[in-house]
Design a protein around this motif. Sequence first.
Motif, PDB file in Angstrom:
ATOM      1  N   LYS A  49       0.830  -1.199   0.000  1.00  0.00           N
ATOM      2  CA  LYS A  49       0.000   0.000   0.000  1.00  0.00           C
ATOM      3  C   LYS A  49       0.871   1.257   0.000  1.00  0.00           C
ATOM      4  O   LYS A  49       0.635   2.193  -0.763  1.00  0.00           O
ATOM      5  CB  LYS A  49      -0.914  -0.011   1.233  1.00  0.00           C
ATOM      6  N   TYR A  50       1.893   1.250   0.858  1.00  0.00           N
ATOM      7  CA  TYR A  50       2.726   2.453   0.950  1.00  0.00           C
ATOM      8  C   TYR A  50       3.630   2.624  -0.260  1.00  0.00           C
ATOM      9  O   TYR A  50       3.982   3.739  -0.618  1.00  0.00           O
ATOM     10  CB  TYR A  50       3.509   2.446   2.270  1.00  0.00           C
ATOM     11  N   ILE A  73       4.190  -9.086  21.244  1.00  0.00           N
ATOM     12  CA  ILE A  73       4.436  -9.006  19.802  1.00  0.00           C
ATOM     13  C   ILE A  73       3.305  -8.233  19.146  1.00  0.00           C
ATOM     14  O   ILE A  73       3.496  -7.428  18.244  1.00  0.00           O
ATOM     15  CB  ILE A  73       4.544 -10.417  19.186  1.00  0.00           C
ATOM     16  N   LEU A  74       2.104  -8.468  19.655  1.00  0.00           N
ATOM     17  CA  LEU A  74       0.931  -7.802  19.110  1.00  0.00           C
ATOM     18  C   LEU A  74       1.023  -6.286  19.300  1.00  0.00           C
ATOM     19  O   LEU A  74       0.613  -5.501  18.443  1.00  0.00           O
ATOM     20  CB  LEU A  74      -0.295  -8.346  19.851  1.00  0.00           C
ATOM     21  N   TYR A 103       0.767   8.194  14.950  1.00  0.00           N
ATOM     22  CA  TYR A 103       0.002   6.942  14.883  1.00  0.00           C
ATOM     23  C   TYR A 103      -1.482   7.202  14.791  1.00  0.00           C
ATOM     24  O   TYR A 103      -1.957   8.217  15.228  1.00  0.00           O
ATOM     25  CB  TYR A 103       0.286   6.084  16.108  1.00  0.00           C
ATOM     26  N   LYS A 136       2.086   0.561  15.483  1.00  0.00           N
ATOM     27  CA  LYS A 136       2.621   1.016  14.202  1.00  0.00           C
ATOM     28  C   LYS A 136       1.561   0.959  13.099  1.00  0.00           C
ATOM     29  O   LYS A 136       1.540   1.805  12.223  1.00  0.00           O
ATOM     30  CB  LYS A 136       3.815   0.122  13.838  1.00  0.00           C
ATOM     31  N   TYR A 137       0.724  -0.061  13.124  1.00  0.00           N
ATOM     32  CA  TYR A 137      -0.142  -0.306  11.966  1.00  0.00           C
ATOM     33  C   TYR A 137      -1.545   0.284  12.118  1.00  0.00           C
ATOM     34  O   TYR A 137      -2.232   0.508  11.135  1.00  0.00           O
ATOM     35  CB  TYR A 137      -0.262  -1.805  11.687  1.00  0.00           C
ATOM     36  N   LYS A 194      -2.558   3.277  10.034  1.00  0.00           N
ATOM     37  CA  LYS A 194      -2.105   3.259   8.648  1.00  0.00           C
ATOM     38  C   LYS A 194      -3.250   2.975   7.680  1.00  0.00           C
ATOM     39  O   LYS A 194      -3.079   3.051   6.474  1.00  0.00           O
ATOM     40  CB  LYS A 194      -0.985   2.229   8.463  1.00  0.00           C
ATOM     41  N   ARG A 195      -4.402   2.581   8.194  1.00  0.00           N
ATOM     42  CA  ARG A 195      -5.582   2.413   7.351  1.00  0.00           C
ATOM     43  C   ARG A 195      -6.742   3.128   8.028  1.00  0.00           C
ATOM     44  O   ARG A 195      -6.820   3.166   9.251  1.00  0.00           O
ATOM     45  CB  ARG A 195      -5.938   0.935   7.182  1.00  0.00           C
ATOM     46  N   PRO A 196      -7.680   3.668   7.238  1.00  0.00           N
ATOM     47  CA  PRO A 196      -8.752   4.458   7.829  1.00  0.00           C
ATOM     48  C   PRO A 196      -9.912   3.623   8.392  1.00  0.00           C
ATOM     49  O   PRO A 196     -10.677   4.126   9.205  1.00  0.00           O
ATOM     50  CB  PRO A 196      -9.238   5.312   6.648  1.00  0.00           C
ATOM     51  N   TRP A 211      -7.290  -3.149  16.284  1.00  0.00           N
ATOM     52  CA  TRP A 211      -5.956  -2.838  16.816  1.00  0.00           C
ATOM     53  C   TRP A 211      -6.060  -2.204  18.199  1.00  0.00           C
ATOM     54  O   TRP A 211      -5.176  -2.375  19.038  1.00  0.00           O
ATOM     55  CB  TRP A 211      -5.181  -1.930  15.862  1.00  0.00           C
ATOM     56  N   PRO A 246       3.595  -3.875  19.596  1.00  0.00           N
ATOM     57  CA  PRO A 246       4.317  -2.994  18.672  1.00  0.00           C
ATOM     58  C   PRO A 246       3.609  -2.872  17.332  1.00  0.00           C
ATOM     59  O   PRO A 246       3.516  -1.781  16.767  1.00  0.00           O
ATOM     60  CB  PRO A 246       5.667  -3.696  18.487  1.00  0.00           C
ATOM     61  N   VAL A 247       3.129  -4.030  16.851  1.00  0.00           N
ATOM     62  CA  VAL A 247       2.480  -4.025  15.546  1.00  0.00           C
ATOM     63  C   VAL A 247       1.234  -3.145  15.603  1.00  0.00           C
ATOM     64  O   VAL A 247       0.954  -2.378  14.679  1.00  0.00           O
ATOM     65  CB  VAL A 247       2.126  -5.469  15.131  1.00  0.00           C
ATOM     66  N   TRP A 254     -10.891  -2.010  11.273  1.00  0.00           N
ATOM     67  CA  TRP A 254      -9.435  -2.179  11.342  1.00  0.00           C
ATOM     68  C   TRP A 254      -8.883  -1.525  12.610  1.00  0.00           C
ATOM     69  O   TRP A 254      -8.164  -2.133  13.389  1.00  0.00           O
ATOM     70  CB  TRP A 254      -8.823  -1.564  10.082  1.00  0.00           C
TER      71      TRP A 254
END
Lengths: 531, 385
Positions: free
Chosen positions: A498-499, B103-104, B385, B110-111, B114-116, B124, B106-107, B120
């Motif tokens: 995507k990026y 692990i969950l 973020y 960050k993520y 990144k999507r509207p 998160w 950090p992701v 989603w």
Amino acid sequence: MDLDIVELSRLQFAMTALYHFLFVPLTLGLSILVAIMETVYVMTGRPIWRQMTKFWGSLFGINFVLGVATGITMEFQFGMNWSYYSHYVGDVFGAPLAIEGLMAFFLEATFVGLFFFGWDKLSKVAHCVVAWLVAIGSNFSALWILIANGWMQNPVGASFNPMTMRMEMDSFADVLFNPVAQAKFVHTVSAGYVTASVFVLGVSAWYLLKGRHADLARRSITVAASFGLASALSVVVLGDESGYDAGLNQKMKLAAIEAMWETEPAPASFTLFGIPDSEARETHYAVHVPYVMGLIGTRSLDTEIPGIEQLVEEARGRIRNGILAYDALMEIRGAGGDVTPDMMDRFEVHSGDLGYAFLLLRYTDDPRNATEEQILQAADDTVPHVFPIFWAFRIMVALGFAFIGVLGYFFVRSSFKGMTYPRWALYGAVAVIPAPWIAAEMGWIVAEYGRQPWTVDGILPTALSVSHLGVGEVLFTIAGFVIFYSTLFVIEMALMLKYIRKGPVQDVEETETWMRRHQARLSGPAAAPAE
Amino acid sequence: MILSELIDYGTLRVIWWVLLGVLLIGFALTDGFDMGVGALLPFVAKTDTERRLVINTVGPVWEGNQVWFILGGGAIFAAWPPLYAVSFSGFYLAMWLILAALILRPVAFKYRSKRPGKLWRERWDWALFTGGAVPAAIFGVAVGNVLRGVPFHLNDRLMPFYDGWGFLKLLALLNPFALVCGAVSVAMLLAHGAGWLVLKSEGPIVERARKIGSAAGLVAIGGYALAGLWLLVLTDGYQFAGAVAHDGPSNPLLNEVVKGGTWLSAYVGRPWIIAAPLMGFAGMGLAVLGLRRGWGFTILASKLGIFGMIASVGLTMFPFILPSSVDPNSSLTVWDASSSQRTLFVMLVAAVIFMPLILGYTAWVYKVLWGKVTERDLDENANSY
């Protein structure tokens, strides 16, 4: 000893390590490429270089976070699944891991946040320094991890202490300056630089094919090709150094890489192609290139490289010596507090072969009672599976040379042909993007699968290293990792794509303003508009 | 003279016991507030903008904070290898749950933005909640079990074995005393996270955080007192059966240990350690007061409270680190579960060089990022973020 749990624990470790290593090489290389781009920005002031820094930086961030997240697993897995290993070598192996945290990981993780959040809070130079600190931290991380790993391949500077039943450090300097670790470090980080260069090259080529962001893509290709070419050469040279070091201390690994069953007269030939057959102990359809292996492995024309048969024969002798050491150890332990120097002396004679006696624990509870047949069996166990190592090595090396070709071609075009690239070459650059990852994973297989049946070469067998867990527990965590990691992988790839598709944010107005000022500066200070 | 013998073995062991405490407390004080913020997230922030505001208060710093945990693992491996081997394999599934949550996290940071998509982002957000609440609870539960003693033994090769079967081992960790400790752990980090939000945010977010945080602070105080009482009345302590050499080889089986009496007898032998629990009560009490009144520096009080509470566990058990309930002789202690003298010395040199540097640059980063996070920050920084 339950073999199932050994196999399952190995499977889990291999899976999580290989997965972790999907993200690490790109982090290592991209951190440096981004810092180089930002340095150019600080030196020239051209906005395009800041846009490049930000764009490649954002891809770096998406990748970095999974490298960090999956690295957590690696740090704790030794204790969880390899508890006897942790007890047995923690005195030596733990130190570099802890120093990695102190010296490297703290640095990169503390500053990576500032890299993304500090653009408006820091001066240009300070932000550039932050980018370099992230890059240096990442690369120092690799140094300490590979010092730890190098010790597993070539356990120097430590000896067994009968009172604590473990390996203890004799010399930190020896562990630190282990030649295997040093060669591995440069080889691995260079491979990371190649990975990132090929990635930047491929993505930029895609933009050129699409006719997008040509100015950013061309500059990126120039940086990636020159940095990448130097790194690709370094990978091969240091890979060769690793081969030479393996020839000195991991002869079995070298023989397996080469599928060299019998000792050949020096200088040995290199098998270009073949189907190694572990059962028959021969290589079918072998195509040999004379002299090459002897030169790689020994750097001489008259030193022999021992073949697998000869090494198995040597292992039998070491197992027999190991039994003597084991017997002396039992005597020391039986003596309680009254250990005499005599007993210690008796142990010291063969203490270096104690690990070979442990190979017998798969077949008998007390190595001293081992039958001749069990000794032969244990000696045979020292031969790793030749086929996957043989081929993983060849794929890795072929790709390594291919990268020199690809990066060299783009380097020449960017330096001498006015940054013009034929379309077929751009398509090629896109197609080659996954190749460095394949090479890196193959490298892991050669290094670690080739180390079997040992966790620490000659010291501690893998079968003895595991935790006493239930099969169900480990199956559960394997299933958990598979589901969890697969999901994260899909999400990560989707975000990356995507990026990449979205491309860099290019502020045209900013660039034009800068160009106007730049022109004005060139035509004399008097004409410069007030800033 | 050999350099590594400059400091005698017993002293080095005590130093590394202190450093182990420093790392665990460092982890709770730094990563603790962003885990607290994660656990508070769904409750203090309702709209997407509010959630982003909350997440971005810890956005630039959680990564560095998390290294305290990684370094804690590495330092235990290097300085206390038997502890690393026994506890991580013994608490296998619990450790895995912590790993999965961490692990969950950090992701998710960050993520998420990144999507509207609403779905989603909500998913998160729950991942951030899990990544904060689950490790906090498990760490507390683990401490509770350590205080009770853990069912492991070492064989004559010092190979660790943990009693119990598969998933039942995980269930066995969830005994009432450990659950109280787990509740204290979650509650104190919630209060700590609320203290952070008071410092870094404003408006309705802070109002909600103050309410939840002060209630959590009270739970932490009550739970901590209950756990102390429980230790006094219902839980056995552990003692060495005879005198123990402080510089002996690191082999737990060489020392005889008996179960019985109470841990709290430590307060008779070393009355000064009462300072730790007092600090715990006072700090957390001040934090509750601060959250009620909206003091900007409430977080200093919650830091003090957490410091006292965690330090009190270590000081109460000293010199025990991980007692064994089924085979007391296997218990790991400061005097017989460390690395060799040389390794402890080398590691100390590394710590003396790098810890001040780490504290220095971490402080600098916090200084650069000083100030409340506002909507304008979100708009201006494309990387937020």
